[in-house]
Design a protein around this motif. Sequence first.
Motif, PDB file in Angstrom:
ATOM      1  N   LEU A 261       0.829  -1.189   0.000  1.00  0.00           N
ATOM      2  CA  LEU A 261       0.000   0.000   0.000  1.00  0.00           C
ATOM      3  C   LEU A 261       0.871   1.250   0.000  1.00  0.00           C
ATOM      4  N   ARG A 262       0.365   2.325  -0.611  1.00  0.00           N
ATOM      5  CA  ARG A 262       0.999   3.645  -0.501  1.00  0.00           C
ATOM      6  C   ARG A 262       0.089   4.519   0.352  1.00  0.00           C
ATOM      7  N   TRP A 263       0.699   5.184   1.316  1.00  0.00           N
ATOM      8  CA  TRP A 263      -0.079   6.065   2.191  1.00  0.00           C
ATOM      9  C   TRP A 263      -0.445   7.328   1.432  1.00  0.00           C
ATOM     10  N   THR A 264      -1.718   7.667   1.403  1.00  0.00           N
ATOM     11  CA  THR A 264      -2.195   8.877   0.732  1.00  0.00           C
ATOM     12  C   THR A 264      -2.858   9.829   1.712  1.00  0.00           C
ATOM     13  N   GLY A 265      -2.642   9.616   3.005  1.00  0.00           N
ATOM     14  CA  GLY A 265      -3.271  10.441   4.026  1.00  0.00           C
ATOM     15  C   GLY A 265      -2.467  11.670   4.377  1.00  0.00           C
ATOM     16  N   VAL A 274      -3.728   3.457  -0.812  1.00  0.00           N
ATOM     17  CA  VAL A 274      -4.075   2.910  -2.115  1.00  0.00           C
ATOM     18  C   VAL A 274      -3.184   1.702  -2.378  1.00  0.00           C
ATOM     19  N   THR A 275      -3.743   0.650  -2.966  1.00  0.00           N
ATOM     20  CA  THR A 275      -2.992  -0.561  -3.261  1.00  0.00           C
ATOM     21  C   THR A 275      -2.132  -0.340  -4.499  1.00  0.00           C
ATOM     22  N   VAL A 276      -0.817  -0.576  -4.363  1.00  0.00           N
ATOM     23  CA  VAL A 276       0.107  -0.408  -5.487  1.00  0.00           C
ATOM     24  C   VAL A 276       0.842  -1.698  -5.822  1.00  0.00           C
ATOM     25  N   GLY A 277       0.552  -2.765  -5.101  1.00  0.00           N
ATOM     26  CA  GLY A 277       1.179  -4.053  -5.376  1.00  0.00           C
ATOM     27  C   GLY A 277       0.311  -5.194  -4.888  1.00  0.00           C
ATOM     28  N   GLU A 278       0.051  -6.173  -5.763  1.00  0.00           N
ATOM     29  CA  GLU A 278      -0.690  -7.381  -5.379  1.00  0.00           C
ATOM     30  C   GLU A 278       0.312  -8.530  -5.285  1.00  0.00           C
ATOM     31  N   ILE A 279       0.358  -9.185  -4.106  1.00  0.00           N
ATOM     32  CA  ILE A 279       1.376 -10.186  -3.802  1.00  0.00           C
ATOM     33  C   ILE A 279       0.686 -11.495  -3.430  1.00  0.00           C
TER      34      ILE A 279
END
Length: 583
Positions: A261-265, A274-279
Amino acid sequence: MQSFRAHHVFRISGLLFLATLTGANVQAADGTLVVKSEPDECYNGLGEPYQPYLGEGSCGEGSIAKRNQTYGWALTSHGTDLWIGTGANVSCLGATAGAIFSGEIPSFEAAPNCLDGGGPCLTVCEGPESQFLYERFPLPVPLIERLADSFLGIIGDWRPPEVWVHDTSSGVANQERIAIDDTSLQSTLGLRGAGAHDGVVLMGGPTITGIGLQMFAFDADTKEFIGSRTYLRYSNVRRFVSYRNDLYLGVQKTGGGGAVLRWTGNRSDPFDFVTVGEIDNEVAYLAVYEHRLVASTWVPSPLSSAAGLLGANEPSPPGIWMSPRIPFYGLRAWHADRWRKVWDLSDYEPDPVIAASGGIGDLHQFGGCLYFGTMHPPYVSYQAITAAYGDSVDDPDEAMTKSRRTLAIFRSCDLASWLKSPTFEVLYGEDQLPVFSPGDGEWQDTETGMGPPRYGRSGFQNDFGEPLFENLIQIYTWSMGILDGQLCVGTQENAHSLTGGAALNGGDLWCFPDNWSPAYLANGEGLGNTGNSGFRNIERVGDSLYVATSNGENINDGNQIPMLPAGGFEVIRVDEIVPSEPE
């Protein structure tokens, strides 16, 4: 089946005490203790009600001061402030969970001599007999029925986690506990991951049920608690990492698999991601390598977070995932399906069941190469073998020994090349490992998949002879950091599974001076406290490394055994790493 008797008051015999104090390792890393777990209860005996700890001398006759906060489980920094999130009695929780999920009924032994001067006693685990648990979660059933409740047994030694701050600019030991008036903390297993960005400190950890992730936010400058949020779609977090102007974190998804996830807060609304990688599995550790993110993973396990088992269906082995090159504006949602798995444990481990039951630990770029290592929770590979093959495993003791693995260290120096498949090298590992054959119920020594190790055997054995006991008990590649131009690796030892005793010489700190030399032992004695079974986190602040430890000796008050410091987690500052060889 072998009994898991890890749930009692531990005592150290004269022989074991001698081994603790006479290890041949040379301490070459000077550490300064800057944060120390504090007593918070008075222990009155197995299953007895607790009394609050009100200060030195407040525990009356027949009781012992207890330090429940035993793990520096989360570590991050903002400016000169070091933020620590704790976990209470984590080794007790893990041992109890491992026993219950394997079908064992834990054994809890009262030891009255611990309270009448007959010790010394270092650790107590109470499991389902913990009165704290039933006072916190009263049930309208008789006590005997409570004792049979598996869930309550697993979290019997749980206590709410805490958040502490250490001011590194003072140059001396100090600690401040942050007040958190929030009911979510009362259902959080522990604070397992932390990050700081844009004036906000985030700390997160799984709920005590294993379903849901609790996230807490603080103002990094004023240290004010901002608030919390529960995410039911996630169930664990371990590592945050900053790159350029973004903060990323890796999580386990409740329905199975993991994500980056990338923090957008921001300070006003700190809980947006927001999810930036599916593992494919739970993300354990994150690092930056050549302008990319790399993630190591764990497979679902009760010792990881039981919620991950909900969506687990023959999970793939743990491994290393790498993102595309990070653009100047950071990773975005459209990058989520562009990650690739570049390595997994089955490339090395010849037993497919054991390969799918391990984990990959910390990882770090050093000299243009990515270094990483394995993690082997006690008993998990044994449980996987017995679950997979059932009655074919007719010798549990042999299976326990043959399935045991010690940490291995790997590296890749061309991982970022998209023109060819990357190459990987074993630095510390094995030529052969035992593989179980269900057809005849036998174990066969089988070649590993990556060729001979460059420097030595598993557990940082710096030769190729018979492994020393000190190396066999190094099970976690738990943390990494760079100081004085050297890559240092913090381990966790697990002497208990081999000896039935507590930690021996403490966790190890091994350092690679460069890319062409083997690692040397910088410290093999828990950085001054042999009860420090491992180095859970390493954070670089200024010109020093700050090492947060695990230390399960929750009733060791520092007076029972001469020269053995009190238990509970510590944070130790390391200012200099001096190359040295064991005597």
